[in-house]
Each structure stands twice: as C-alpha cells, then as structure tokens.
Design an enzyme around this catalytic site. Structure first.
Site, PDB file in Angstrom:
ATOM      1  N   SER A 285      99.718  47.623  56.844  1.00  0.00           N
ATOM      2  CA  SER A 285      99.475  47.140  58.203  1.00  0.00           C
ATOM      3  C   SER A 285      99.883  45.677  58.366  1.00  0.00           C
ATOM      4  O   SER A 285     101.041  45.327  58.199  1.00  0.00           O
ATOM      5  CB  SER A 285      97.998  47.366  58.560  1.00  0.00           C
ATOM      6  OG  SER A 285      97.771  47.195  59.933  1.00  0.00           O
ATOM      7  N   LYS A 310     102.064  51.734  56.619  1.00  0.00           N
ATOM      8  CA  LYS A 310     101.318  51.897  57.869  1.00  0.00           C
ATOM      9  C   LYS A 310     102.010  51.047  58.938  1.00  0.00           C
ATOM     10  O   LYS A 310     101.698  49.888  59.128  1.00  0.00           O
ATOM     11  CB  LYS A 310      99.862  51.470  57.720  1.00  0.00           C
ATOM     12  CG  LYS A 310      99.043  51.664  58.996  1.00  0.00           C
ATOM     13  CD  LYS A 310      97.638  51.128  58.844  1.00  0.00           C
ATOM     14  CE  LYS A 310      96.898  51.213  60.166  1.00  0.00           C
ATOM     15  NZ  LYS A 310      97.494  50.356  61.208  1.00  0.00           N
ATOM     16  N   GLN A 314      97.158  49.295  66.316  1.00  0.00           N
ATOM     17  CA  GLN A 314      95.959  49.791  66.981  1.00  0.00           C
ATOM     18  C   GLN A 314      95.363  48.719  67.890  1.00  0.00           C
ATOM     19  O   GLN A 314      95.295  47.544  67.496  1.00  0.00           O
ATOM     20  CB  GLN A 314      94.892  50.227  65.959  1.00  0.00           C
ATOM     21  CG  GLN A 314      95.175  51.551  65.271  1.00  0.00           C
ATOM     22  CD  GLN A 314      96.309  51.479  64.271  1.00  0.00           C
ATOM     23  OE1 GLN A 314      96.428  50.519  63.496  1.00  0.00           O
ATOM     24  NE2 GLN A 314      97.180  52.475  64.278  1.00  0.00           N
TER      25      GLN A 314
END
Length: 482
Positions: A285, A310, A314
């Site tokens: 991420s 990833k 979000q």
C-alpha cells in the site's frame, strides 16, 4: 451511503445524463428495498433478532459480495482502534522484542513505558508469561500475550546475564510506539525503519533524516519491510523530503478510468544521497507508493523480495452511527504508470534471506571485503553474527547452504526451470539441479551435484573456488573470503 447519494441528487441532478440518473435511481430503490426487508424482519420475525447484529450481518453480506478484502466496515469504536494501530498507540507494556533461539529478547524499551518503569532491560530474555513457558511460540503470539487492557497486570519470568532468573510484574498502560526508528551504521550510513504510516510518521521521518545528516551520514537505507501501509499523506510527505516539490508520486484511476496525478507539496530537506530501500512480501500500500516513486525517479535501489502488490486506494467514510466504511475507490499507478496491484514491485537487487537483506544494503553503499565464517553452531560475516543455516558434512566433504552463502558474498540467486542461476560481479553461473556440468559465463565447469535437505539447497564448498573465493577449513570452522 443512502444519505451520501441523496446529497448528490439534490445538488447535481440537472447535470446528469439519463444513464447516470437511472443508475442512481436503481441504487436508491435497492437501498429502500433493503430497509423494507430489514424493518419486517426486525419487527415481526419469530426469532426477535438483535437489530445491531442484523444490521452488521446485512453490511457483511454486501461487502462479501464485493470480494474485496480491503473494503471493511468499522463499527463504532473500531475506527479508533484502527487509527491507534496505524499511529502506534496500543495498550501493553512498551517493549520491542525479537526472537533469539526459542525465546524472545528485549531489544528496545519505550521511554517511560510500563516495561521500563518496572525495571525490564534491553538484552533480557523472557521465558515465561504468567507462569506459562513460551519456548517455541511465534513472536506474534507472544506479543498478543503481553498486550492487554490498560490497568491489568502481566508477570514475566526473565533471564538476565550474570543473574539468577527472576520475575517482574508489569501493569499494562496505553503506550505510543514511534512509527520511525533511526540509527547511524558504520559512522556513515543513515538507517531509518518505518513500521507504518501514521499521522505523525512524516514528521518523525523528517526529524530522523535531519538528525542523521547532522551526524554526517553520507548515504541512506529506508527499511519498509513488513510495513503494511497506512495514510497515503504521510508517504507523500516523506517522498517530498527526498524528491523535492512538484514531483508526481502516484496516479489514481477510478472505476470510470479517470486518472488523477498527485504531486509532492514540500521542498526537499536534504541533498540527494545514495539510497537503498528494503522491501519484502509484506511491504504494501502506502509503502509501495513511496518505494515505487523512488524507484521510478532513479532515486533508490530497491533490495529484498517482491512487495505485496496492494495497488488500490481506500477512502474512509464516516457513518451516521459513529462507525465508518473503508472502501476501495481507485487503483493507483507509479509515476511511470506501472500497475502493481496483484504483482508488487520487483526489487532491483534480489536478496531472499531476511537476515542478509540489511547486510546486502550496507554492502551496496559501503562495499568491503567479506569474510564468511561457519563454525561452532554460529555464522558470522566480518565477525558479526547472523542467523542463517550452517554447513553439512557428507562423506568427509563440506557443503554450504547455496542461497545464504551466495547472498552473503554479494551474489543474487534465482531459481529457474532447469536449475539455479547465480549472478553478480560480471558473472553468470548456471547450476543444474538434476546433475551434469554447470555453466560459468557460458563455459562448462565440472561441479559436485547439488543436494537438498529440508527446504535448503546445498553447494559443495570446493566449487566456490570457481568464483575465485578463498576457502579454508580450520578444524570445525569454515572461512570463506571473496
């Protein structure tokens, strides 16, 4: 979500096309049906279900349908816990541990933490927790035993050098674990480890970077191993300190294929210097955003293993009940447009053995002659201990673990369909796993067959002479110089 849709409807309906209007209308009708079913079940079903549990089950069903592990519902209170974890806040004793053999060793104590105040010291070995022997348990399980509700007590049995084993009781409290740790290595290399990207991580990193440059650090290692991400803003702030202002750090692409670029907003805080970034399969991420940007700009050498992959973003959306929805809203790309979701970042230099990754980074920045010693149940590189497999002796001949030995000496090791390939120092050494001659820079060479024990592949010690390594066997000790 319904409230959010209604707000959009009231202010934007005149700008919509008919297909967009129809889609929103269908969403509202579906939400109304869901509410209708919920009302009938909660009021009339024979089981008299708990409405909170019913609502949570409804939300879970919707999220399961997405098949997206990163879209998560936080009930009231869970969002605070999630934020605390990112920011390094938790309830426990405030000691950092690492495994040493079968027991954990205390390697760092937080200032004014319950562990420090109770008299625990770095170097202490924890053998029991509340009377339970913890030999052989995983580090994560042991940490879970030490954490607990503020005000509760945990009793440890501790082994300390030159003392008899003793017990210490520690009352847990809320502690703050800094997300950034730094030190100066070999008087010239700055080392900064980032555990997660919390709200204060950018500031902590900036302070550490300035402090290391004031200590005359000439190069830098950023350790992003096992960093699962966090707040993207913190990763962007750190990227700015290294890249400077107005540089693209990542690109997002939403479900309508619309792309937006995000650039650094701050000036760099230090001059550019040689940089290595450590990554592994748990680097994810926001960590991948930072590492990918540094790699794209040629600012850093990525070392380790492929990152997690990833590549989605979000958003956290507060809900009216005090909870929140963490929802995937876009995919992100590196500044050069590379997609990494599901594939990860590929390191520039592969070092698979975890214990040797930092060693490999130091060697890149500050090369030196390597002396590798195997002996007496210990392994050392330039007299520093390392936890890697030792040699095997078969019919009087020594075999050494192939990957750790090669990586310790500065080579890269890749498994291919027909064998193993060792590269580095302007050579390529192809070693067949099914017998036959090896190939060194295209020339056939006679070598002993490789053999496998447990999960390790072993190479004849004698065959290291093909790499111009100096090998000595002194009693039970093996010394290898490259």
């Amino acid at each position: 979500m319904l409230k959010r849709l209604l707000v959009i409807l009231s202010f934007g309906s005149l700008l919509w096309t008919m297909p967009a209007y129809a889609q929103e209308d269908e969403a509202i009708n579906s939400a109304a049906t869901l509410g209708e079913v919920f009302g009938y079940i909660s009021q009339f079903h024979l089981a008299k279900p708990d409405t909170t549990e019913l609502a949570n089950a409804s939300i879970k069903g919707m999220l399961d349908q997405l098949k997206d592990p990163y879209t998560v519902y936080f009930s009231p209170g869970e969002l605070d816990h999630f934020s605390d974890e990112l920011n390094g806040d938790f309830e426990g004793i405030g000691a950092e541990l690492e495994m040493q053999g079968t027991y954990p060793k205390v390697v760092r104590l937080l200032e004014q933490s319950p562990a420090q105040q109770a008299g625990l010291q770095t170097g202490d070995i924890i053998q029991q927790v509340d009377g339970q022997d913890i030999a052989g348990q995983s580090l994560s399980d042991i940490v879970s035993m030490l954490r607990g509700t503020k005000g509760t007590t945990v009793t440890l049995t501790v082994k300390r050098a030159a003392q008899e084993d003793f017990q210490v009781s520690i009352t847990r409290n809320t502690v703050h674990m800094p997300t950034v740790f730094s030190e100066l290595i070999n008087n010239k290399i700055g080392y900064i480890a980032i555990d997660s990207f919390g709200m204060d991580t950018g500031m902590e990193f900036g302070n550490a970077l300035i402090e290391l440059t004031e200590k005359n650090a000439e190069s830098l290692i950023i350790d992003l191993r096992n960093n699962g991400g966090g707040y993207v803003d913190s990763a962007a702030e750190i990227a700015a300190y290294l890249l400077g202002k107005d540089e693209t750090i990542f690109i997002t692409e939403d479900r309508n294929k619309r792309k937006d670029s995000y650039s650094t907003e701050y000036e760099g805080v230090v001059r550019k210097m040689p940089l290595v970034v450590l990554i592994n399969g748990e680097t994810a991420s926001a960590s991948e955003i930072l590492a990918g940007a540094l790699q794209d700009y040629g600012m850093a050498t990525l070392l380790g293993t492929n990152s997690y992959g990833k590549g989605t973003v979000q958003d956290i959306i507060p809900l009216g009940n005090g909870g929140a929805l963490k929802m995937t809203t876009a995919e992100y790309l590196t500044p050069k447009g590379r997609r990494i979701n599901g594939t990860g970042l590929r390191p520039d230099r592969t070092v698979v053995t975890p214990a040797l990754q930092l060693h490999g980074a130091i060697q890149l920045l500050q090369p030196e002659k390597i002396t590798l010693r195997y002996g007496n149940d210990r392994v050392s590189i330039n007299d520093k201990p390392f936890t890697i497999p030792g040699p095997q002796r078969i019919n009087g001949e020594y075999f050494v673990p192939l990957r750790p030995t090669m990586e310790a000496l500065g080579y890269q090791v890749h498994w291919e369909n027909n064998g193993i390939v060792v590269t580095g120092s302007n050579l390529t050494w192809q070693l067949p796993t099914n017998g036959g001659k090896s190939m060194l820079n295209g020339q056939p060479k006679s070598t002993q067959p490789l053999f496998k024990k447990d999960t390790s592949t072993y190479l004849s010690l004698k065959d290291l002479s093909l790499l111009e390594c100096q090998v000595q066997v002194q009693g039970d000790e093996i010394v290898i110089n490259n």
